[in-house]
Design a protein around this motif. Sequence first.
Motif, PDB file in Angstrom:
ATOM      1  N   THR A  76       0.078  -1.181   0.303  1.00 34.13           N
ATOM      2  CA  THR A  76      -0.162  -0.148  -0.025  1.00 34.13           C
ATOM      3  C   THR A  76       0.842   0.790  -0.241  1.00 34.13           C
ATOM      4  O   THR A  76       0.604   2.038  -0.936  1.00 34.13           O
ATOM      5  CB  THR A  76      -0.778   0.217   1.270  1.00 34.13           C
ATOM      6  OG1 THR A  76      -0.139   0.156   2.405  1.00 34.13           O
ATOM      7  CG2 THR A  76      -1.972  -1.390   1.166  1.00 34.13           C
ATOM      8  N   THR A  77       1.775   1.058   0.500  1.00 35.15           N
ATOM      9  CA  THR A  77       2.609   2.689   0.670  1.00 35.15           C
ATOM     10  C   THR A  77       4.263   1.826   0.367  1.00 35.15           C
ATOM     11  O   THR A  77       4.537   3.549  -0.325  1.00 35.15           O
ATOM     12  CB  THR A  77       2.988   2.698   2.542  1.00 35.15           C
ATOM     13  OG1 THR A  77       3.835   2.205   3.147  1.00 35.15           O
ATOM     14  CG2 THR A  77       2.121   3.095   3.223  1.00 35.15           C
ATOM     15  N   LYS A  79       6.782   1.388   0.997  1.00 36.00           N
ATOM     16  CA  LYS A  79       7.516   1.891   2.657  1.00 36.00           C
ATOM     17  C   LYS A  79       7.584   0.455   3.588  1.00 36.00           C
ATOM     18  O   LYS A  79       6.510   0.077   3.875  1.00 36.00           O
ATOM     19  CB  LYS A  79       7.451   2.533   3.165  1.00 36.00           C
ATOM     20  CG  LYS A  79       7.414   3.665   2.493  1.00 36.00           C
ATOM     21  CD  LYS A  79       7.531   5.499   2.895  1.00 36.00           C
ATOM     22  CE  LYS A  79       7.146   6.197   2.790  1.00 36.00           C
ATOM     23  NZ  LYS A  79       6.979   7.490   3.266  1.00 36.00           N
ATOM     24  N   THR A  81       7.597  -1.502   6.474  1.00 35.88           N
ATOM     25  CA  THR A  81       6.245  -1.399   7.814  1.00 35.88           C
ATOM     26  C   THR A  81       6.216  -2.464   8.900  1.00 35.88           C
ATOM     27  O   THR A  81       6.702  -3.599   8.567  1.00 35.88           O
ATOM     28  CB  THR A  81       4.560  -1.901   6.209  1.00 35.88           C
ATOM     29  OG1 THR A  81       4.669  -0.797   6.105  1.00 35.88           O
ATOM     30  CG2 THR A  81       3.306  -1.469   7.797  1.00 35.88           C
TER      31      THR A  81
END
Length: 117
Positions: A76-77, A79, A81
């Motif tokens: 989703t990002t 990055k 997590t």
Amino acid sequence: MANETKAYGLRALGKLGSNPANGGQGQYNISDNYSTSIFQGDMVTVDAGYIAPVVTTTLTTVLGVFNGCLIEVSPTTGKPTWSNKYVQRNIQPGKIQAFVIDVKNQRLLVMTNGTAT
């Protein structure tokens, strides 16, 4: 704050013996698109080279206690997590690292909603 009365699985409580409790954890892989959720405090084992939760209906060797996972590239990002639970995600192989409390002589506190342990 009131005492927690809900089931939370296993929590590290210290170590047996005179050596220090350093909170040691091992780092393992979770397979791509693994279809079973794993929560912090769940007992885990190794299945085909990957971490899997212990199934209480079968006799198996317990590796340790799941403490969380690092998703190197979040879908989703994009990055890194950290999460204290794993739920099925569409992530490329080798991108989910599980952290497991696998230290010998680890003392654990357990709270379950079941009657058999």
